[in-house]
Structure formats: structure tokens, C-alpha cells
Write an enzyme that holds these catalytic residues in place. Structure first.
Site, PDB file in Angstrom:
ATOM      1  N   GLN A   1       0.810  -1.212   0.000  1.00  0.00           N
ATOM      2  CA  GLN A   1       0.000   0.000   0.000  1.00  0.00           C
ATOM      3  C   GLN A   1       0.845   1.265   0.000  1.00  0.00           C
ATOM      4  O   GLN A   1       0.315   2.371  -0.033  1.00  0.00           O
ATOM      5  CB  GLN A   1      -0.927  -0.003   1.224  1.00  0.00           C
ATOM      6  CG  GLN A   1      -1.930  -1.137   1.206  1.00  0.00           C
ATOM      7  CD  GLN A   1      -2.722  -1.236   2.500  1.00  0.00           C
ATOM      8  OE1 GLN A   1      -2.620  -0.379   3.385  1.00  0.00           O
ATOM      9  NE2 GLN A   1      -3.512  -2.290   2.631  1.00  0.00           N
TER      10      GLN A   1
ATOM     11  N   HIS B   1      -1.104   0.159   5.617  1.00  0.00           N
ATOM     12  CA  HIS B   1      -1.727   1.158   6.494  1.00  0.00           C
ATOM     13  C   HIS B   1      -0.875   2.409   6.677  1.00  0.00           C
ATOM     14  O   HIS B   1      -0.407   2.724   7.768  1.00  0.00           O
ATOM     15  CB  HIS B   1      -2.069   0.529   7.846  1.00  0.00           C
ATOM     16  CG  HIS B   1      -3.132  -0.515   7.760  1.00  0.00           C
ATOM     17  ND1 HIS B   1      -3.762  -1.032   8.870  1.00  0.00           N
ATOM     18  CD2 HIS B   1      -3.687  -1.162   6.703  1.00  0.00           C
ATOM     19  CE1 HIS B   1      -4.650  -1.939   8.491  1.00  0.00           C
ATOM     20  NE2 HIS B   1      -4.617  -2.033   7.170  1.00  0.00           N
TER      21      HIS B   1
ATOM     22  N   GLU C   1     -15.605   3.759   9.077  1.00  0.00           N
ATOM     23  CA  GLU C   1     -16.196   4.810   9.906  1.00  0.00           C
ATOM     24  C   GLU C   1     -16.081   6.178   9.246  1.00  0.00           C
ATOM     25  O   GLU C   1     -15.111   6.471   8.539  1.00  0.00           O
ATOM     26  CB  GLU C   1     -15.488   4.887  11.265  1.00  0.00           C
ATOM     27  CG  GLU C   1     -15.616   3.646  12.118  1.00  0.00           C
ATOM     28  CD  GLU C   1     -14.909   3.791  13.460  1.00  0.00           C
ATOM     29  OE1 GLU C   1     -14.908   2.819  14.222  1.00  0.00           O
ATOM     30  OE2 GLU C   1     -14.356   4.878  13.737  1.00  0.00           O
TER      31      GLU C   1
ATOM     32  N   TYR D   1     -10.579   7.575  19.246  1.00  0.00           N
ATOM     33  CA  TYR D   1     -11.580   6.978  18.368  1.00  0.00           C
ATOM     34  C   TYR D   1     -11.629   5.451  18.440  1.00  0.00           C
ATOM     35  O   TYR D   1     -12.296   4.816  17.625  1.00  0.00           O
ATOM     36  CB  TYR D   1     -11.385   7.511  16.942  1.00  0.00           C
ATOM     37  CG  TYR D   1     -11.777   8.976  16.915  1.00  0.00           C
ATOM     38  CD1 TYR D   1     -13.079   9.366  16.633  1.00  0.00           C
ATOM     39  CD2 TYR D   1     -10.869   9.969  17.293  1.00  0.00           C
ATOM     40  CE1 TYR D   1     -13.458  10.699  16.683  1.00  0.00           C
ATOM     41  CE2 TYR D   1     -11.242  11.308  17.344  1.00  0.00           C
ATOM     42  CZ  TYR D   1     -12.544  11.657  17.043  1.00  0.00           C
ATOM     43  OH  TYR D   1     -12.936  12.983  17.117  1.00  0.00           O
TER      44      TYR D   1
ATOM     45  N   TYR E   1     -10.044 -10.355   9.492  1.00  0.00           N
ATOM     46  CA  TYR E   1     -10.228 -10.970   8.183  1.00  0.00           C
ATOM     47  C   TYR E   1     -10.364 -12.480   8.357  1.00  0.00           C
ATOM     48  O   TYR E   1      -9.550 -13.122   9.022  1.00  0.00           O
ATOM     49  CB  TYR E   1      -9.048 -10.640   7.260  1.00  0.00           C
ATOM     50  CG  TYR E   1      -8.953  -9.171   6.945  1.00  0.00           C
ATOM     51  CD1 TYR E   1      -9.918  -8.560   6.160  1.00  0.00           C
ATOM     52  CD2 TYR E   1      -7.915  -8.388   7.439  1.00  0.00           C
ATOM     53  CE1 TYR E   1      -9.848  -7.202   5.858  1.00  0.00           C
ATOM     54  CE2 TYR E   1      -7.834  -7.031   7.145  1.00  0.00           C
ATOM     55  CZ  TYR E   1      -8.808  -6.452   6.357  1.00  0.00           C
ATOM     56  OH  TYR E   1      -8.741  -5.115   6.073  1.00  0.00           O
TER      57      TYR E   1
END
Length: 377
Positions: A92, A154, A248, A258, A269
Site C-alpha cells: 500500500q 496502512h 467509519e 476513536y 479478516y
């Protein structure tokens, strides 16, 4: 039997787009607010992550493999700009978001985020540079996520200018380090806020907290890939990419927790509980959530005049569901959801941008990526 009752959540309406009516180059879809035309204006790009309009109408585009290009209004894709710093382009990671400096008209500065190599692995970093037609000059790093982790996942990485000229940077938990999202001695799973020159604003919530990194604005995040300033309230809203479920939408406020990974509406997963449940005192509930996950990415508040019925709606790009989501709002409450481009093009949408012409532009996270323009039919 109609599937719509099965799609309703919390009393909200959901409208799925109709089948395509014309060819793949110019697609017509019918929506709740009328027909739209979706046109491919540029292609031949690879895993586009973000785009910013230059004052002359050209587009500054980032490709995750580590290239930044200028695309002309007629779709001509320029050569890669020289001058980028070292970038880890794997998984990513790579070249990620790009935004113009508030004073771009005079400074010609652009800010961009990327996965930076270094001791211990890699992490999200942000630099600015002076933009020319062929290269980036005077590259200056203003932020580097600490510590670096040996991970390809991430990175978060949405960049948003606050009305006061400070810069919000969203960061991921790096997947293997999710528990660090709950501690303040690192940048994993955080939203940070810095000044344009990389210094720390004196009113950040943890500036005077012993052991806390002063850049931190909020914490307890998994992987925030979308963020925007609400044009009415001037507050930061963020979109958090959940695991298997639990995407979210949050109003992201200073010093708030949060919840990730202690509370979540998602699961591991393949199944399996994460954390302690969905609620815990001292931890924020999402303003809105998606279960199962649609893999939320970039979003905007639409403020143009080409789609009057969309005024101040949220338009949100979805990767997994290959759709553009429109959310209607009543103050800080989401009152409805419509899914546009429901897999007609079979493309993963990474970012959505409002053009200076008031039209909507989408970029696709595909090996043969495109820039799409949405206009009223």
C-alpha cells in the site's frame, strides 16, 4: 422481491445506480437526482492515488509506484516530474496524497505524502517542493511518522489544510502495530497537525503532555484514508478504513480517542473478534459506519453549483465496492446514502475531487488507471 428493504440501515435510504446506457468511454447513469454522464478524460496511469487542480486547469497527479505527473485539461499525460525523494513503493506504500500550498499562487509549493525508507523500515512522510513544468525543486521534508516499521500496509496519508493554515496528516497503524494506536509516544494510528513549515502548533492538545508526541491531534485510528474540512462548521471530518466491516466516518476533534483497536464494528479478516466490543467509556462512536466494509477512501464536501441538489453533501470514493457514495447531511447527522457507479466500470476509486468547473472527478486505483469526469446529463 425487492432487495431495497434489505439494504436499509438505521432508517436511511439507499439507491443503487442503474445499468450503463452507453459505451465505456462515456457512461450515462440514472440517479435519484437525475442522469449523469461519466467521461474518461485521461488514462494510461498506474494506481493513481490523488490529484490536485492547478490554477491553469491542469491536473497534478500522483501514481503510487512513485511518479508525479501533470495532465492537461484535454487528457494528455505528461512525463514523470523529476526530483522526488526516495520512496518505498510496495504494498500500500508509495507516492500518495498531493495538495497545493494555500499560497501556491506565489510560492508554487506543493505538499505530498509518501512512504519513506529509513532505519527500522518505512513510514509515512510529508514534504513540500517548488513545482515547475518538469521537476520538483527545493524538496523539504516537514514530517516523518515515528517509529519506522517493517510493513507495507496502512500508511493513511490524506493531507488537509485547516482554515487557520495548519496541515492535518492522517496516519495508519501500520497493521502489525495496531495496539500503538492507543498510546501517545508514537505516530501509529494518529491524526497529526503541523504548521506549514513542519513546526508544531502551540495549541495542539498534547503539547504539554509528558511522554506524548506534540504533533498528535487525535488517536485510536486504524487507517484514515479520507479527510476533509466541513465547509459549514470548519471542523475536520475523517473516513476510516476498517477491517472486515467497521468503516467509519468521524468528526475528528482535538485530543479524542476513536477507539481502535479496543472498540470496532469490524472483525478480523476471515472472522474473529477484535478488542472488547463496540462501545467503551472515553472512546468515540462513529458518526456513521459501514458493515460490511466498502473500503472507504478519499472524500469531499461538494460545494459547487453544477449539482445543486448535492450542495454540502459528502461524495466518498470506495475501493472494495467500486462505487461513489453520496451522503446527505442534516447538520452533523447523516440522513441518507446513495451509491453511484455501482460497479458499472469495475474500477476501484481512490480519490474524488471537485474541479474548479464545479464538476466531479474520480481517480482509479488500477494498474491501468483513469481520471473520470462526472457531469450532469
Amino acid at each position: 422481491m425487492s432487495i431495497f428493504p434489505q439494504l436499509r440501515r438505521l432508517g436511511l435510504w439507499v439507491c443503487l445506480a442503474a445499468s450503463p446506457l452507453v459505451n465505456a468511454e462515456t457512461l450515462e447513469i440514472k440517479t435519484q437526482t437525475g442522469s449523469l454522464q461519466v467521461k474518461t478524460i485521461a488514462e494510461g496511469l498506474q494506481n493513481v492515488w490523488s490529484m490536485a487542480f492547478l490554477p491553469d486547469g491542469r491536473m497534478l497527479v500522483t501514481e503510487r509506484p512513485g511518479r508525479m505527473r501533470i495532465v492537461s485539461p484535454d487528457g494528455k499525460v505528461g512525463a514523470p516530474l523529476a526530483g522526488l525523494p526516495a520512496i518505498v513503493a510496495q504494498g500500500q506504500g508509495g507516492l500518495l496524497d498531493v495538495v497545493l500550498a494555500p499560497d501556491f499562487a506565489t510560492s508554487k509549493r506543493v505538499y505530498f505524502s509518501y512512504s519513506e525508507p529509513g532505519e527500522g523500515g518505512n513510514s509515512t512522510a510529508v514534504s513540500y517542493a517548488t513545482l515547475t513544468d518538469t521537476k520538483l525543486e527545493n524538496v523539504t521534508r516537514v514530517f516523518s511518522q515515528q517509529p519506522k516499521i517493517d510493513s507495507s500496509a496502512h500508511f493513511g496519508s490524506r493531507l488537509v489544510w485547516a482554515p487557520d493554515g495548519t496541515l492535518f496528516i492522517t496516519l495508519g497503524d501500520r497493521y502489525s502495530e495496531k495496539d500503538k494506536a492507543q498510546t501517545l509516544d508514537n505516530h501509529q494510528g494518529k491524526v497529526v497537525r503541523i504548521n506549514a513549515d513542519g513546526t508544531v502548533p502551540s495549541d495542539n492538545p498534547y503539547v504539554k503532555t509528558a511522554g506524548a508526541l506534540p504533533e498528535i491531534w487525535s488517536f485510536g485510528h486504524r487507517n484514515v484514508q479520507g479527510a476533509a474540512i466541513n465547509p459549514l462548521t470548519k471542523k475536520l471530518w475523517t473516513g476510516e478504513h476498517g477491517p472486515q466491516g467497521g468503516d467509519e466516518l468521524n468528526i475528528d476533534e482535538a485530543g479524542k480517542n476513536y477507539g481502535w483497536p479496543v472498540i470496532t464494528y469490524g472483525e478480523n479478516y476471515g472472522g474473529g473478534k477484535i478488542g472488547e466490543g463496540t462501545h467503551k467509556e472515553g472512546m468515540e462512536q462513529p458518526l456513521y459506519k459501514w458493515v460490511p466494509s466498502i473500503a472507504t477512501a478519499g472524500f469531499i464536501f461538494y460545494t459547487g453549483d453544477k449539482f445543486p441538489q448535492w450542495k454540502n453533501n459528502i461524495l466518498l470514493a470506495s475501493l472494495r465496492e467500486q462505487t461513489l457514495v453520496r451522503l446527505t447531511l442534516d447538520g452533523d447527522k447523516v440522513t441518507g446514502e446513495e451509491r453511484l457507479l455501482k460497479k458499472e466500470l469495475g474500477q476501484r476509486y481512490r480519490s474524488v475531487i471537485q474541479g474548479p468547473d464545479g464538476l466531479v472527478y474520480l481517480v482509479t486505483d488500477e494498474s491501468k488507471g483513469k481520471i473520470l469526469q462526472i457531469s450532469p446529463k
